[in-house]
Design a protein around this motif. Structure first.
Motif, PDB file in Angstrom:
ATOM      1  N   GLN A 251     -18.496  27.801 -17.846  1.00  0.00           N
ATOM      2  CA  GLN A 251     -19.985  27.772 -17.125  1.00  0.00           C
ATOM      3  C   GLN A 251     -20.670  26.617 -17.953  1.00  0.00           C
ATOM      4  O   GLN A 251     -20.654  26.464 -19.179  1.00  0.00           O
ATOM      5  N   ASN A 253     -24.474  24.313 -17.869  1.00  0.00           N
ATOM      6  CA  ASN A 253     -25.761  24.261 -17.471  1.00  0.00           C
ATOM      7  C   ASN A 253     -26.594  23.135 -17.973  1.00  0.00           C
ATOM      8  O   ASN A 253     -26.198  22.596 -19.201  1.00  0.00           O
ATOM      9  N   SER A 255     -29.539  21.221 -19.590  1.00  0.00           N
ATOM     10  CA  SER A 255     -30.979  21.462 -20.191  1.00  0.00           C
ATOM     11  C   SER A 255     -31.683  20.241 -19.954  1.00  0.00           C
ATOM     12  O   SER A 255     -33.083  20.166 -19.946  1.00  0.00           O
ATOM     13  N   GLN A 292     -35.040  15.596 -13.264  1.00  0.00           N
ATOM     14  CA  GLN A 292     -34.581  17.066 -13.552  1.00  0.00           C
ATOM     15  C   GLN A 292     -34.610  17.878 -12.301  1.00  0.00           C
ATOM     16  O   GLN A 292     -33.769  18.922 -12.210  1.00  0.00           O
ATOM     17  N   SER A 293     -35.282  17.525 -11.437  1.00  0.00           N
ATOM     18  CA  SER A 293     -35.583  18.512 -10.253  1.00  0.00           C
ATOM     19  C   SER A 293     -34.178  18.357  -9.396  1.00  0.00           C
ATOM     20  O   SER A 293     -33.943  19.294  -8.636  1.00  0.00           O
ATOM     21  N   ALA A 295     -31.126  18.280 -10.843  1.00  0.00           N
ATOM     22  CA  ALA A 295     -30.156  18.542 -12.031  1.00  0.00           C
ATOM     23  C   ALA A 295     -29.293  19.748 -11.194  1.00  0.00           C
ATOM     24  O   ALA A 295     -29.567  20.607 -10.366  1.00  0.00           O
ATOM     25  N   PRO A 296     -27.975  19.889 -11.352  1.00  0.00           N
ATOM     26  CA  PRO A 296     -27.182  20.658 -10.810  1.00  0.00           C
ATOM     27  C   PRO A 296     -27.388  22.046 -11.414  1.00  0.00           C
ATOM     28  O   PRO A 296     -27.911  22.272 -12.347  1.00  0.00           O
ATOM     29  N   GLU A 297     -27.089  23.086 -10.497  1.00  0.00           N
ATOM     30  CA  GLU A 297     -27.717  24.521 -10.907  1.00  0.00           C
ATOM     31  C   GLU A 297     -26.420  24.896 -11.590  1.00  0.00           C
ATOM     32  O   GLU A 297     -25.540  24.048 -11.864  1.00  0.00           O
ATOM     33  N   LEU A 298     -26.544  25.884 -12.080  1.00  0.00           N
ATOM     34  CA  LEU A 298     -25.155  26.561 -13.042  1.00  0.00           C
ATOM     35  C   LEU A 298     -24.086  26.192 -12.080  1.00  0.00           C
ATOM     36  O   LEU A 298     -23.889  26.667 -11.162  1.00  0.00           O
ATOM     37  N   ILE A 299     -22.827  25.578 -12.948  1.00  0.00           N
ATOM     38  CA  ILE A 299     -21.761  25.374 -12.240  1.00  0.00           C
ATOM     39  C   ILE A 299     -20.771  26.377 -12.985  1.00  0.00           C
ATOM     40  O   ILE A 299     -20.743  26.440 -14.215  1.00  0.00           O
ATOM     41  N   THR A 300     -19.776  27.086 -12.310  1.00  0.00           N
ATOM     42  CA  THR A 300     -18.810  27.727 -12.906  1.00  0.00           C
ATOM     43  C   THR A 300     -17.468  27.447 -12.428  1.00  0.00           C
ATOM     44  O   THR A 300     -17.225  27.009 -10.984  1.00  0.00           O
TER      45      THR A 300
END
Length: 342
Positions: A251, A253, A255, A292-293, A295-300
């Motif tokens: 995963q 994220n 920051s 930042q707006s 930016a990728p959301e959480l990638i799994t």
């Protein structure tokens, strides 16, 4: 006054990389001895205590001739014994031009003096490559031709980790065969070129750049763009592989995210590309750029590998990115990509 018995004094003089130091004696009155075994002043070049370029004692009139170091760092070492004393010495020093310098740019090139013509004799050139603490350095030899010797004792190029001649030795090179490419273990490399009094050749040319990318195998970690939080460099293609044990997923994220954007969703200039697998042909997750707006959301990941490429062009440079990754076990002992690591 007179100097004391049993004195043990050391003075250190440092000037900039690529400079030398010239000493001139205004006075020299030290206990007389044929080989200066009692009281003496030594001039030591660099950090090797055995590299003595001058030893002085006796009451010398006229005073000794000026002496010039070939290094940017010199130590004056004065010792006296328990018996006779005298009025001592007075020495002045001045910085002089030399060869070599401190290199702090993200990428660059340097060469032996006069290259591609033959270098001069009796050179001692020092370069230090220094990049931000979290980064490493790639060096590549584009040309190499020095006087040859089986032990490289005449003319040679030495590369060391760190910023001085006492750092761990990477290699000492001479002859006509190019040394191999090298990736540093830290953010600094010390390069020392020496030539003796006789044969000379066309020398060397080295290109270096801040290293980026690599394989990350720890269960969790942080990856930053080169030079973050300063702006990333131009013309880079950094490839990252995050790997976990089979049966785990990864995963990611972001920051911090600030990469040159484009109108629409094409990300043609600077961008991050994420792929679900262990190579650049794996299934594309997405190409990302902007602030930042965006930016990728959480990638799994689907399996136990994630491949990421960070590409920059030759124009706008932004702050870059910081990502945090972690591995999550989803199916112990089975599932995943198995790679041949032999």
């Amino acid at each position: 006054g007179r100097y004391p018995h049993n004195a043990d004094c050391t003075w250190t003089i440092q000037v900039g990389y690529g400079k030398t130091i010239q000493f001139q004696f205004a006075m020299l009155n030290i206990e007389t001895h044929p080989d200066c075994s009692f009281d003496k002043l030594e001039i030591v070049e660099g950090r090797n205590p055995e590299h003595v370029i001058g030893t002085y004692c006796n009451a010398t009139h006229p005073v000794p001739a000026p002496i010039t170091s070939s290094s940017h760092e010199v130590h004056l070492r004065f010792r006296s014994d328990e018996s006779h004393d005298d009025t001592g010495f007075l020495v002045t020093w001045a910085e002089k031009p030399g060869c070599g310098r401190l290199l702090t740019e993200a990428m660059g090139e340097f060469s032996s003096p006069l290259h591609p013509e033959s270098y001069s004799t009796n050179l001692n050139c020092e370069w230090v490559i220094r990049v931000p603490p979290q980064d490493r350095i790639n060096i590549n030899f584009e040309h190499f031709e020095l006087e040859n010797h089986s032990d490289c004792i005449y003319d040679y190029l030495e590369i060391r980790e760190g910023d001085s001649a006492t750092g761990p030795l990477v290699g000492r090179y001479c002859g006509g065969q190019k040394p191999p490419k090298y990736l540093s273990n830290s953010n600094q490399l010390y390069v020392n070129f020496r030539s003796d009094y006789s044969v000379s050749h066309s020398g060397f040319r080295i290109r270096y750049e801040t290293a980026c990318g690599g394989e990350f195998r720890t269960p969790s970690g942080i990856i930053k763009s080169p030079y973050h939080p300063a702006n990333y460099p131009q013309h880079r293609q950094c490839k990252y592989l995050i790997s976990a044990t089979p049966g785990s997923v990864i995963q990611v994220n972001f920051s911090d995210f600030d990469i040159e954007g484009t109108f629409g969703d094409h990300c043609m200039f600077d961008y991050i590309e994420m792929r679900d697998g262990d190579n650049e042909n794996s299934t594309l997750i997405g190409r990302f750029c902007g602030d930042q707006s965006l930016a990728p959301e959480l990638i799994t990941s689907t399996y136990n590998y994630l491949w990421m490429t960070f590409v920059t062009d030759g124009s706008v440079q932004n702050r870059g990115f910081v990502l945090n990754y972690t591995t999550v076990e989803v199916c112990s002992g089975i599932g995943g990509i198995l790679r041949d690591t032999a």
